[in-house]
Scaffold this motif. Structure first.
Motif, PDB file in Angstrom:
ATOM      1  N   ASN A  68       0.795  -1.222  -0.011  1.00 54.62           N
ATOM      2  CA  ASN A  68      -0.064   0.104   0.094  1.00 54.62           C
ATOM      3  C   ASN A  68       0.956   1.422   0.135  1.00 54.62           C
ATOM      4  OD1 ASN A  68       0.928   0.294   2.688  1.00 54.62           O
ATOM      5  ND2 ASN A  68      -0.674  -1.026   3.207  1.00 54.62           N
ATOM      6  N   GLY A  69       0.361   2.551   0.368  1.00 52.56           N
ATOM      7  CA  GLY A  69       1.038   3.569   0.326  1.00 52.56           C
ATOM      8  C   GLY A  69       2.309   3.765   1.342  1.00 52.56           C
ATOM      9  N   ALA A  70       2.235   2.961   2.255  1.00 50.29           N
ATOM     10  CA  ALA A  70       3.352   2.733   3.075  1.00 50.29           C
ATOM     11  C   ALA A  70       4.588   2.274   2.638  1.00 50.29           C
ATOM     12  CB  ALA A  70       2.836   1.960   4.482  1.00 50.29           C
ATOM     13  N   HIS A  71       4.392   1.576   1.365  1.00 48.83           N
ATOM     14  CA  HIS A  71       5.422   0.942   0.748  1.00 48.83           C
ATOM     15  C   HIS A  71       5.725   1.767  -0.501  1.00 48.83           C
ATOM     16  CE1 HIS A  71       3.370  -2.485   2.881  1.00 48.83           C
ATOM     17  NE2 HIS A  71       4.382  -2.912   3.280  1.00 48.83           N
ATOM     18  N   GLY A  72       5.257   3.008  -0.577  1.00 45.33           N
ATOM     19  CA  GLY A  72       5.559   3.778  -1.857  1.00 45.33           C
ATOM     20  C   GLY A  72       4.713   3.234  -2.963  1.00 45.33           C
ATOM     21  N   TYR A  73       3.606   2.539  -2.777  1.00 44.53           N
ATOM     22  CA  TYR A  73       2.840   1.879  -3.662  1.00 44.53           C
ATOM     23  C   TYR A  73       1.447   2.550  -4.037  1.00 44.53           C
ATOM     24  CZ  TYR A  73       0.211  -1.800  -6.050  1.00 44.53           C
ATOM     25  OH  TYR A  73      -0.497  -2.299  -7.237  1.00 44.53           O
ATOM     26  N   GLU A  74       1.331   3.298  -5.050  1.00 42.04           N
ATOM     27  CA  GLU A  74       0.196   3.823  -5.595  1.00 42.04           C
ATOM     28  C   GLU A  74      -0.645   3.081  -6.527  1.00 42.04           C
ATOM     29  OE1 GLU A  74      -1.226   6.085  -3.626  1.00 42.04           O
ATOM     30  OE2 GLU A  74       0.630   6.587  -2.333  1.00 42.04           O
ATOM     31  N   GLU A  75      -1.510   2.385  -6.648  1.00 42.57           N
ATOM     32  CA  GLU A  75      -1.842   1.453  -7.590  1.00 42.57           C
ATOM     33  C   GLU A  75      -2.561   2.132  -8.876  1.00 42.57           C
ATOM     34  OE1 GLU A  75      -5.813  -1.836  -7.386  1.00 42.57           O
ATOM     35  OE2 GLU A  75      -3.686  -2.644  -6.487  1.00 42.57           O
ATOM     36  N   GLU A  76      -3.227   3.136  -8.362  1.00 39.25           N
ATOM     37  CA  GLU A  76      -3.907   3.810  -9.714  1.00 39.25           C
ATOM     38  C   GLU A  76      -2.913   4.719 -10.611  1.00 39.25           C
ATOM     39  OE1 GLU A  76      -7.000   3.658 -10.516  1.00 39.25           O
ATOM     40  OE2 GLU A  76      -7.117   2.100  -9.006  1.00 39.25           O
ATOM     41  N   LEU A  77      -1.811   5.168  -9.876  1.00 38.33           N
ATOM     42  CA  LEU A  77      -0.691   5.591 -10.774  1.00 38.33           C
ATOM     43  C   LEU A  77      -0.120   4.456 -11.494  1.00 38.33           C
ATOM     44  CD1 LEU A  77       0.711   8.289  -8.296  1.00 38.33           C
ATOM     45  CD2 LEU A  77      -0.734   8.571 -10.113  1.00 38.33           C
ATOM     46  N   VAL A  78       0.437   3.392 -10.843  1.00 36.13           N
ATOM     47  CA  VAL A  78       0.780   2.196 -11.480  1.00 36.13           C
ATOM     48  C   VAL A  78      -0.035   1.601 -12.805  1.00 36.13           C
ATOM     49  CG1 VAL A  78       1.630  -0.192 -11.258  1.00 36.13           C
ATOM     50  CG2 VAL A  78       1.983   1.383  -9.488  1.00 36.13           C
ATOM     51  N   LYS A  79      -1.481   1.638 -12.640  1.00 36.26           N
ATOM     52  CA  LYS A  79      -2.215   1.294 -13.616  1.00 36.26           C
ATOM     53  C   LYS A  79      -2.177   2.133 -14.803  1.00 36.26           C
ATOM     54  CE  LYS A  79      -6.156  -0.968 -11.288  1.00 36.26           C
ATOM     55  NZ  LYS A  79      -7.436  -1.057 -10.834  1.00 36.26           N
ATOM     56  N   LYS A  80      -2.267   3.431 -14.561  1.00 30.30           N
ATOM     57  CA  LYS A  80      -2.100   4.560 -15.681  1.00 30.30           C
ATOM     58  C   LYS A  80      -0.597   4.212 -16.304  1.00 30.30           C
ATOM     59  CE  LYS A  80      -4.852   7.895 -13.718  1.00 30.30           C
ATOM     60  NZ  LYS A  80      -4.793   9.363 -12.884  1.00 30.30           N
ATOM     61  N   LYS A  81       0.521   3.969 -15.651  1.00 27.94           N
ATOM     62  CA  LYS A  81       1.682   3.756 -16.239  1.00 27.94           C
ATOM     63  C   LYS A  81       1.439   2.303 -17.080  1.00 27.94           C
ATOM     64  CE  LYS A  81       6.325   4.258 -16.745  1.00 27.94           C
ATOM     65  NZ  LYS A  81       6.914   5.540 -17.350  1.00 27.94           N
ATOM     66  N   LEU A  82       0.873   1.302 -16.615  1.00 24.09           N
ATOM     67  CA  LEU A  82       0.827   0.103 -17.478  1.00 24.09           C
ATOM     68  C   LEU A  82      -0.025   0.203 -18.586  1.00 24.09           C
ATOM     69  CD1 LEU A  82       0.443  -2.350 -14.387  1.00 24.09           C
ATOM     70  CD2 LEU A  82       2.430  -2.123 -15.967  1.00 24.09           C
ATOM     71  N   GLN A  83      -1.162   1.045 -18.612  1.00 27.91           N
ATOM     72  CA  GLN A  83      -2.021   0.918 -19.620  1.00 27.91           C
ATOM     73  C   GLN A  83      -1.572   1.833 -20.805  1.00 27.91           C
ATOM     74  OE1 GLN A  83      -5.329   2.584 -17.044  1.00 27.91           O
ATOM     75  NE2 GLN A  83      -6.350   0.837 -17.242  1.00 27.91           N
ATOM     76  N   GLN A  84      -0.112   2.460 -20.571  1.00 30.90           N
ATOM     77  CA  GLN A  84       0.198   3.159 -21.875  1.00 30.90           C
ATOM     78  C   GLN A  84       0.830   1.853 -22.894  1.00 30.90           C
ATOM     79  OE1 GLN A  84       3.571   5.778 -20.619  1.00 30.90           O
ATOM     80  NE2 GLN A  84       2.241   6.405 -18.705  1.00 30.90           N
ATOM     81  N   PHE A  85       0.914   0.882 -22.301  1.00 29.94           N
ATOM     82  CA  PHE A  85       1.690  -0.384 -23.157  1.00 29.94           C
ATOM     83  C   PHE A  85       0.445  -1.195 -23.543  1.00 29.94           C
ATOM     84  CE2 PHE A  85       4.804   1.223 -20.185  1.00 29.94           C
ATOM     85  CZ  PHE A  85       5.641   1.779 -20.994  1.00 29.94           C
ATOM     86  N   SER A  86      -0.097  -1.109 -24.825  1.00 35.09           N
ATOM     87  CA  SER A  86      -1.166  -1.745 -25.268  1.00 35.09           C
ATOM     88  C   SER A  86      -1.074  -2.922 -25.915  1.00 35.09           C
ATOM     89  CB  SER A  86      -2.469  -1.096 -25.965  1.00 35.09           C
ATOM     90  OG  SER A  86      -1.475  -0.598 -27.338  1.00 35.09           O
ATOM     91  N   GLY A  87      -1.804  -3.760 -26.362  1.00 39.29           N
ATOM     92  CA  GLY A  87      -1.972  -4.916 -26.961  1.00 39.29           C
ATOM     93  C   GLY A  87      -2.446  -6.220 -26.254  1.00 39.29           C
ATOM     94  N   GLY A  88      -3.127  -7.131 -27.088  1.00 39.67           N
ATOM     95  CA  GLY A  88      -3.290  -8.528 -26.405  1.00 39.67           C
ATOM     96  C   GLY A  88      -4.460  -8.264 -25.366  1.00 39.67           C
ATOM     97  N   SER A  89      -4.964  -9.307 -24.617  1.00 41.89           N
ATOM     98  CA  SER A  89      -6.221  -9.204 -23.838  1.00 41.89           C
ATOM     99  C   SER A  89      -6.110 -10.164 -22.925  1.00 41.89           C
ATOM    100  CB  SER A  89      -7.614  -9.295 -24.585  1.00 41.89           C
ATOM    101  OG  SER A  89      -7.681 -10.225 -25.380  1.00 41.89           O
ATOM    102  N   VAL A  90      -6.700 -10.574 -21.919  1.00 42.65           N
ATOM    103  CA  VAL A  90      -6.978 -11.574 -20.865  1.00 42.65           C
ATOM    104  C   VAL A  90      -8.440 -11.816 -20.861  1.00 42.65           C
ATOM    105  CG1 VAL A  90      -6.579 -12.443 -18.478  1.00 42.65           C
ATOM    106  CG2 VAL A  90      -5.025 -10.742 -19.738  1.00 42.65           C
TER     107      VAL A  90
END
Length: 300
Positions: A27-49
């Motif tokens: 969580n945030g105590a570990h320097g982890y901001e999930e929504e920001l990570v999602k935005k970064k990951l979604q820049q790299f598109s392709g494929g699907s699950v």
């Protein structure tokens, strides 16, 4: 009087288990901001699950990026989390098969995304995101099977360890190739591998980046069975039949079985015993239990 008490115990236990399942490793105590990570990951598109749910309570999760041997793009990593959330909310689910489209399992991460996220913080964020997702996958009250066809490399090999069982087809292989990329597993694969095959074998597979074919996987206990067919459609049918021997029966009972095993694997003994007691209380006197008693001949 007994029925209201049973219903109250069932609701209390369900709430506790649901809270444990959704508990994030980071969580945030570990320097982890999930929504920001999602935005970064979604820049790299392709494929699907993709996820399909069958009437018999079996879910089929398909990694669909065959042009890249089903490598995980950023959007696929986010979609995997979404599919896990969907499975957590699927009350009728009993089992899950994970496989890859195009007759191969998964070659790990899309290298194009990896190159663009090569700084340490991006790597750590992806690591925490996938550890959270795969831990939730492992804790699902569904009996899960990785159907390994073709290659399960790197992150794909790690994904197989988040399932309860692994089935392999002729000619397939699992390989933890991280060493050749100058890395170690980061999606929880090393910790889970040690629990599956032991520390010595895990050190050999990680340190040697060794190719594990179906025969070696069986010897190590990494795979439960080698299926007869390597054809995608036929092998999926064989995996369904194999899984059915463990998921046949009342949904409440199958899910309870998975929950007590998860508790036994992850909790200290005293906590696991208390959790087992609570889960036992949700099925004792329940519909499946009462029907089974009615079917049994009376003792004389």
């Amino acid at each position: 009087m007994a029925l209201p008490l049973w219903k109250n115990l069932l609701q209390t236990t369900k709430k506790r288990i649901l809270q444990q399942r959704w508990l994030s490793l980071y969580n945030g105590a570990h320097g982890y901001e999930e929504e920001l990570v999602k935005k970064k990951l979604q820049q790299f598109s392709g494929g699907s699950v993709n996820l399909s749910k069958e009437d018999n309570g079996i879910g089929i999760l398909t990694l669909n990026n065959p042009k890249l041997m089903n490598a995980f793009t950023g959007t696929m990593i986010v979609e995997l989390q979404e599919r896990v959330t969907e499975l957590e909310n699927w009350k009728d689910g009993k089992g899950l098969i994970i496989h890859g489209a195009g007759n191969t399992f998964c070659s790990g991460s899309d290298l194009n995304a990896v190159k663009e996220m090569s700084n340490s913080q991006d790597g750590m964020n992806m690591c925490m995101f996938m550890q959270n997702t795969l831990t939730r996958l492992m804790r699902l009250p569904l009996i899960s099977v990785a159907l390994v066809q073709g290659k399960a490399f790197g992150g794909g090999a790690e994904l197989t360890t988040a399932c309860d069982f692994r089935l392999m087809t002729p000619g397939s292989e699992i390989r933890f190739v991280h060493k050749h990329m100058g890395l170690v597993p980061g999606w929880g694969g090393a910790a889970r591998l040690v629990r599956i095959v032991g520390s010595g074998a895990a050190l050999q597979l990680l340190g040697g980046a060794a190719r594990v074919d179906p025969e070696r996987a069986l010897r190590l206990g990494l795979s439960e069975e080698t299926l007869p067919s390597s054809d995608e459609t036929t092998a999926l049918g064989e995996a369904r039949a194999w899984l059915n021997q463990y998921t046949e029966g009342p949904t409440t009972v199958i899910r309870a079985v998975k929950k007590v095993v998860t508790a036994g694997r992850e909790l200290p003994l005293e906590a696991a015993l208390r959790t087992e007691k609570d889960i036992f209380g949700t099925v004792w006197g329940g519909p499946a239990n009462l029907q089974a008693l009615d079917r049994r001949p009376k003792q004389k």
